[in-house]
Every structure is written in C-alpha cells, then in structure tokens.
Design an enzyme around this catalytic site. Sequence first.
Site, PDB file in Angstrom:
ATOM      1  N   LEU A  17       0.846  -1.180   0.000  1.00 17.20           N
ATOM      2  CA  LEU A  17       0.000   0.000   0.000  1.00 17.20           C
ATOM      3  C   LEU A  17       0.886   1.236   0.000  1.00 17.20           C
ATOM      4  O   LEU A  17       1.996   1.219   0.542  1.00 17.20           O
ATOM      5  CB  LEU A  17      -0.903   0.035   1.241  1.00 17.20           C
ATOM      6  CG  LEU A  17      -2.001  -1.025   1.363  1.00 17.20           C
ATOM      7  CD1 LEU A  17      -2.685  -0.913   2.724  1.00 17.20           C
ATOM      8  CD2 LEU A  17      -3.017  -0.903   0.240  1.00 17.20           C
ATOM      9  N   ASP A  18       0.400   2.315  -0.609  1.00 20.66           N
ATOM     10  CA  ASP A  18       1.124   3.583  -0.560  1.00 20.66           C
ATOM     11  C   ASP A  18       1.266   4.030   0.896  1.00 20.66           C
ATOM     12  O   ASP A  18       0.464   3.663   1.757  1.00 20.66           O
ATOM     13  CB  ASP A  18       0.372   4.663  -1.341  1.00 20.66           C
ATOM     14  CG  ASP A  18       0.269   4.339  -2.822  1.00 20.66           C
ATOM     15  OD1 ASP A  18       1.159   3.645  -3.337  1.00 20.66           O
ATOM     16  OD2 ASP A  18      -0.711   4.793  -3.448  1.00 20.66           O
ATOM     17  N   MET A  19       2.248   4.878   1.128  1.00 18.34           N
ATOM     18  CA  MET A  19       2.522   5.370   2.481  1.00 18.34           C
ATOM     19  C   MET A  19       1.263   5.920   3.158  1.00 18.34           C
ATOM     20  O   MET A  19       0.994   5.639   4.325  1.00 18.34           O
ATOM     21  CB  MET A  19       3.603   6.453   2.417  1.00 18.34           C
ATOM     22  CG  MET A  19       3.915   7.117   3.743  1.00 18.34           C
ATOM     23  SD  MET A  19       5.219   8.358   3.558  1.00 18.34           S
ATOM     24  CE  MET A  19       5.281   9.031   5.217  1.00 18.34           C
TER      25      MET A  19
END
Length: 298
Positions: free
Chosen positions: A134-136
């Site tokens: 997942l993105d940050m």
Amino acid sequence: MENKITFNITKEDEGMKIKEFLKLKNNFSSRFCRASALAKNIFANNKVIKLNYVLKAGDVIEVKLNKEESQDIEPENIPLKVAYEDSDIIVLNKPPFIVVHPTKNYPYGTLANGLLYYFKEKGENCIVRLVSRLDMNTSGLIIVAKNQFSHMSLQRDMNKEEFKKQYLAIVHGKMEADFGTIDLPIYKEEDEPIKRIIDDRGQRSITHYKVIETYSNAQLLKLTLETGRTHQIRVHLSHLGCPIFGDSLYGELEDQYIKRQALHAFSLSFPHPRDGRIINIEAELPADMSELLEKLRG
C-alpha cells in the site's frame, strides 16, 4: 515449532517423481522445489530425498518450511495491528503515514522494521515477504507470507477470482452511475518518477466500483481491483473527474478535510496457501476517514 507440509502417497501417484508430484499435482513452483531440495527439506519416510525420487504407495512425504533466513532490515519496536495470523501468513492493518518497506528515503520506521521485531519477539525465524503493498498514506490490510511456500502460493493465486482486494474511497464529485467498471490503461512516463497517467501505451487496468453513499458533491465508493497497477484507483478516479479527497498527487492537498488521501484497503478475501479455504478479513474505517464522512453528512 516445526512447520511442514505432509502428503500420504496413494496408488494413484505411485511411479511419479517427487518433482512432478509437487509441481503438477500441488502447484509448487520449480524454484521452490529446487530450493527445498538444495536445503535438504524434502523427506520420504523420514529420509532426505532428491527431486528424482520415485514415489511408492504408502510413502509419507514431508516438505519442511523452516529454514535459517535473514534480511538486511533493522528490527524496531513499532506497534502493529494484526488482523489475522497463522503459521503461514500474517495480515496487518496498516495505519496511514507509514511506509511498508525500507527505501532510500525511509530506511527506518517502516512496517517491515516493526514486523521483523514482532517475529523476533515471538521466536519465529521469518523474513518479510510482502504479498501486497500500500502507498505510504493509504491505510488498510496488507498480506505478508511467513515462508517461501506461502509466498509462492499467494503470488500464484493473486489472479484467481477468489482473491479479492476491496477499498473504500471518499471522492469529490459524483460518478456517472451507481456501479460500473473502469477499464483504462495506466502508463508511467520515463521522465516521471512517481506519477502515472491514462495512456494507450500503458497496461490494461480494471477497477470495479459501487457507490455506497452520496453527499452534496462527494461520494463514498467501494472499489474492487481486478488488476493491481501502481496508484490504480487514484489514477482512475482522478481521470474521471472524481479525485480522492486529500490526494495531493492526483487531486489537491486538503488539510481542512483530511491530511492524506482518503483511501482505505478495508477487505481481503483469498485462498489459504495450505488448504485453499477462503480467508475473509475486514478492517474498520480509520478515524480520519470516519471524521471526514461525518463532515460531509453534516
């Protein structure tokens, strides 16, 4: 505790080489078979065997999954939200604002650093094998394999219909229909390090959506990924004129609403690597997205 897979050989499988049995009948990868044989982790009747071993009815085959492994990541005592765990996999509910795996810009303080500490404290000899990312600033569920076998199995099954990743997103504007499919190719230009665009040169990318709630000029959407391109949901929704709240890359920075993109991986369904039973896991909406919804409803 020793982790292993056991097979009882019947007349039907007699005469097959162990390599064929593992690959053709149990979907083991060639790489995993070779690695297990080299590590002397394949046994017939408690004796180490090679890949050319010919099976006999009555054989008890064991493939041991434990092996000494290390990873160049510093264990750190970082609180983790464990949504599901067994001897093969662990599913974490990732909060926003934390990177999944160390990078040049984020060498410490990542989910992987915390997970290695967690494994060490439990006395488990595991490295971090990410099955999903997942993105940050995206929150939600992430699957991590605890051994090479489960990683191989989950990666193999990711394109199966039973493997579903679903998200909740709060978007500006309104979709044209209450449900539908976005089928638009996503492309990364050579001189652009991060951002993706919709372009015919890109890979086919498919997102299914359903409107859950509608507000004056915003909506809560449930999204199901059929493909898993980088930034897929964010790119698709922005292109259709419904950017996600707080998405500074594909929309606008909106601290007055939320301090990150309002995107949450809330649901996972997948076949368990060991026995194929379907695992269903959900993670409740995080506080910042719940607060945004209350503002929109008000």
